[in-house]
Write a protein that holds these residues in place. Structure first.
Motif, PDB file in Angstrom:
ATOM      1  N   GLU A   1     122.144 -11.223 -20.372  1.00 52.07           N
ATOM      2  CA  GLU A   1     122.877 -10.764 -21.553  1.00 52.07           C
ATOM      3  C   GLU A   1     121.912 -10.071 -22.494  1.00 52.07           C
ATOM      4  OE1 GLU A   1     125.772 -13.284 -23.483  1.00 52.07           O
ATOM      5  OE2 GLU A   1     126.069 -14.363 -21.593  1.00 52.07           O
ATOM      6  N   ILE A   2     122.272  -8.884 -22.923  1.00 52.43           N
ATOM      7  CA  ILE A   2     121.421  -8.099 -23.807  1.00 52.43           C
ATOM      8  C   ILE A   2     122.163  -7.904 -25.124  1.00 52.43           C
ATOM      9  CG2 ILE A   2     120.341  -5.832 -24.104  1.00 52.43           C
ATOM     10  CD1 ILE A   2     120.587  -6.328 -20.694  1.00 52.43           C
ATOM     11  N   GLU A   3     121.465  -8.176 -26.212  1.00 50.28           N
ATOM     12  CA  GLU A   3     122.148  -8.135 -27.500  1.00 50.28           C
ATOM     13  C   GLU A   3     122.136  -6.755 -28.125  1.00 50.28           C
ATOM     14  OE1 GLU A   3     120.309 -11.369 -29.646  1.00 50.28           O
ATOM     15  OE2 GLU A   3     120.825 -12.603 -27.900  1.00 50.28           O
ATOM     16  N   GLU A   4     123.066  -6.556 -29.054  1.00 47.76           N
ATOM     17  CA  GLU A   4     123.175  -5.276 -29.737  1.00 47.76           C
ATOM     18  C   GLU A   4     121.883  -4.964 -30.495  1.00 47.76           C
ATOM     19  OE1 GLU A   4     126.847  -4.654 -31.495  1.00 47.76           O
ATOM     20  OE2 GLU A   4     126.305  -2.635 -32.137  1.00 47.76           O
ATOM     21  N   GLY A   5     121.397  -3.740 -30.339  1.00 47.71           N
ATOM     22  CA  GLY A   5     120.215  -3.303 -31.080  1.00 47.71           C
ATOM     23  C   GLY A   5     118.900  -3.757 -30.459  1.00 47.71           C
ATOM     24  N   GLU A   6     119.003  -4.480 -29.350  1.00 50.38           N
ATOM     25  CA  GLU A   6     117.801  -5.046 -28.755  1.00 50.38           C
ATOM     26  C   GLU A   6     117.022  -3.989 -27.956  1.00 50.38           C
ATOM     27  OE1 GLU A   6     116.859  -9.414 -26.879  1.00 50.38           O
ATOM     28  OE2 GLU A   6     118.683  -8.446 -26.253  1.00 50.38           O
ATOM     29  N   PHE A   7     115.695  -4.119 -27.954  1.00 47.89           N
ATOM     30  CA  PHE A   7     114.862  -3.349 -27.037  1.00 47.89           C
ATOM     31  C   PHE A   7     114.546  -4.298 -25.887  1.00 47.89           C
ATOM     32  CE2 PHE A   7     112.073   0.506 -26.889  1.00 47.89           C
ATOM     33  CZ  PHE A   7     111.597   0.285 -25.612  1.00 47.89           C
ATOM     34  N   PHE A   8     115.198  -4.069 -24.765  1.00 50.34           N
ATOM     35  CA  PHE A   8     115.138  -5.017 -23.656  1.00 50.34           C
ATOM     36  C   PHE A   8     114.492  -4.333 -22.456  1.00 50.34           C
ATOM     37  CE2 PHE A   8     116.489  -7.657 -20.192  1.00 50.34           C
ATOM     38  CZ  PHE A   8     116.648  -8.917 -20.745  1.00 50.34           C
ATOM     39  N   THR A   9     113.502  -4.988 -21.858  1.00 48.67           N
ATOM     40  CA  THR A   9     112.746  -4.353 -20.774  1.00 48.67           C
ATOM     41  C   THR A   9     112.900  -5.077 -19.446  1.00 48.67           C
ATOM     42  OG1 THR A   9     111.122  -3.484 -22.329  1.00 48.67           O
ATOM     43  CG2 THR A   9     110.405  -3.677 -20.054  1.00 48.67           C
ATOM     44  N   PHE A  10     113.098  -4.289 -18.381  1.00 50.13           N
ATOM     45  CA  PHE A  10     113.029  -4.812 -17.019  1.00 50.13           C
ATOM     46  C   PHE A  10     111.604  -4.553 -16.539  1.00 50.13           C
ATOM     47  CE2 PHE A  10     117.706  -3.464 -15.999  1.00 50.13           C
ATOM     48  CZ  PHE A  10     118.169  -4.376 -16.932  1.00 50.13           C
ATOM     49  N   LEU A  11     110.872  -5.619 -16.284  1.00 49.48           N
ATOM     50  CA  LEU A  11     109.474  -5.488 -15.863  1.00 49.48           C
ATOM     51  C   LEU A  11     109.316  -6.092 -14.476  1.00 49.48           C
ATOM     52  CD1 LEU A  11     106.402  -5.003 -16.583  1.00 49.48           C
ATOM     53  CD2 LEU A  11     106.396  -7.302 -17.525  1.00 49.48           C
ATOM     54  N   GLY A  12     108.523  -5.454 -13.645  1.00 50.50           N
ATOM     55  CA  GLY A  12     108.274  -6.018 -12.321  1.00 50.50           C
ATOM     56  C   GLY A  12     107.594  -5.015 -11.425  1.00 50.50           C
TER      57      GLY A  12
END
Ligand SMILES: Nc1ncnc2c1ncn2[C@@H]1O[C@H](COP(=O)(O)OP(=O)(O)OP(=O)(O)O)[C@@H](O)[C@H]1O
Ligand SMILES: [Mg+2]
Length: 335
Positions: free
Chosen positions: A23-34
């Motif tokens: 779940e990603i929140e509004e306004g979030e800077f969310f990264t997929f790392l791998g």
């Protein structure tokens, strides 16, 4: 605001993503790392709509968009390869999506100028052909082209990895500033841990189609939940079960009877607390890195460890010197 609910994504018989829940929140800077091939781009492609999951649903603002056409999703995307139209000017590239949407020329002009200003593309650059621009400038245009459509979500797949190190750091800062100003929910894909740690509000660490841990950069780094995360992020020393027993002997601290991991910078030359454990080693080599000196040292049982020391301009340890190292017992991670 974005929810991946029991998502499975397959390429033919090959399951690239198995049961993803995020779940990603509004306004979030969310990264997929791998690492390469772990499924970061695959997950992003499913969100954008270039791929349909074989199982599960994707929600944006509680609306199921799993089968919505990509153009209807309001998601902007920027790739590693700029994918600009090489024969068009910068202006035409940025304006393209609005033209397709049949927006009136006056409004297109106003919007292109507005976004160009935000991203620091000069009026003069707008008239140039994209093929005349440097990689960094082209990547700005790619970003402008996505943002001009006023997406509610911005997806960036390794947008900086084709650029040189210095430019990457400059653009990284700008991207962060822009994201803060626009408050746009951003999904960022990278295999570069430093990029992930500096940019993100939260990070999901992917491994082989699974998410190993979701957390803030600090949580991911300081409290890595799995050995994979611990080894992928940062540099660690491995302390054998035998060494751990020895250094904790006679204290009230007990380790599990297996190896443990400690970040290089958590081994110190100074005692900082009564609770600190200590061990003896002999310097066997060192690398002078400018800000830091990285020592290689041998423990009594022959195991090799690495220790960092800030270069204070005074300290000059040599090969063969005996050193005593201190550590906070809680800094040893075991899995
Ligand atoms: N079009 C495709 N057909 C078949 N398999 C694919 C396809 N695209 C990706 N895969 C496989 O799916 C897995 C995940 O790929 P993906 O591109 O999502 O990785 P990634 O994490 O983005 O890696 P990278 O950092 O190299 O971009 C890999 O094993 C890859 O080989
Ligand atoms: Mg990829």
């Amino acid at each position: 605001m974005i929810k991946f609910d029991n998502i499975e994504i397959s390429y033919g018989d090959f399951v690239a993503i198995e049961n993803l829940n995020l779940e990603i929140e509004e306004g979030e800077f969310f990264t997929f790392l791998g690492p390469s091939g772990c499924g970061k781009s695959t997950t992003l492609r499913a969100l954008v709509g270039f791929l349909t999951p074989s199982k599960g649903s994707i929600f944006v603002d509680s609306k199921d968009i799993t089968h919505t056409e990509p153009e209807q999703r309001g998601i902007g995307i920027v790739f590693q390869s700029y994918a600009l139209f090489p024969t068009m000017t910068v202006y035409e590239n940025i304006a393209f999506g609005l033209k397709v949407k049949k927006v009136s020329p006056d409004i297109i002009k106003a919007k292109v100028y507005e976004v160009a200003k935000k991203i620091k593309i000069s009026e003069q650059q707008l008239t140039r052909n994209v093929s005349e621009l440097s990689g960094g400038q082209q990547q700005r245009v790619a970003l402008a082209r996505a943002l001009v459509l006023e997406p509610t979500i911005l997806c960036l797949d390794e947008p900086l990895s084709n650029l040189d190190a210095k430019l990457r750091i400059d653009l990284r800062k700008e991207l962060k500033r822009l994201q803060k100003d626009l408050k746009i929910t951003t999904l960022y894909v990278t295999h570069d841990q430093e990029e992930a740690l500096t940019l993100s509000d939260r990070i999901a660490v992917f491994n082989n189609g699974y998410v190993e841990q979701v957390g803030s950069p600090k949580e991911i780094y300081n409290a890595s939940k799995t050995q994979f995360v611990c080894e992928f992020i940062g540099d660690s020393n491995v302390l054998s079960a035998e060494v751990l027993q020895e250094i904790s002997h006679g204290t009230d601290y007990h380790y599990q009877d297996k190896e443990g991991f400690i970040r290089l910078e958590r081994l110190r030359f100074t005692r900082e607390s009564e609770r600190d454990l200590s061990c003896q080693a002999v310097v066997s080599d060192y690398e002078f890195e400018g800000i830091l000196i990285k020592y290689t040292a041998k423990l009594a049982n022959g195991d090799t460890i690495f220790v960092l020391e800030k270069n204070d301009g005074i300290s000059n340890r040599e090969i063969g010197d005996r050193i005593t190292l201190y550590l906070n017992p809680d800094d040893v991670l075991q899995y």
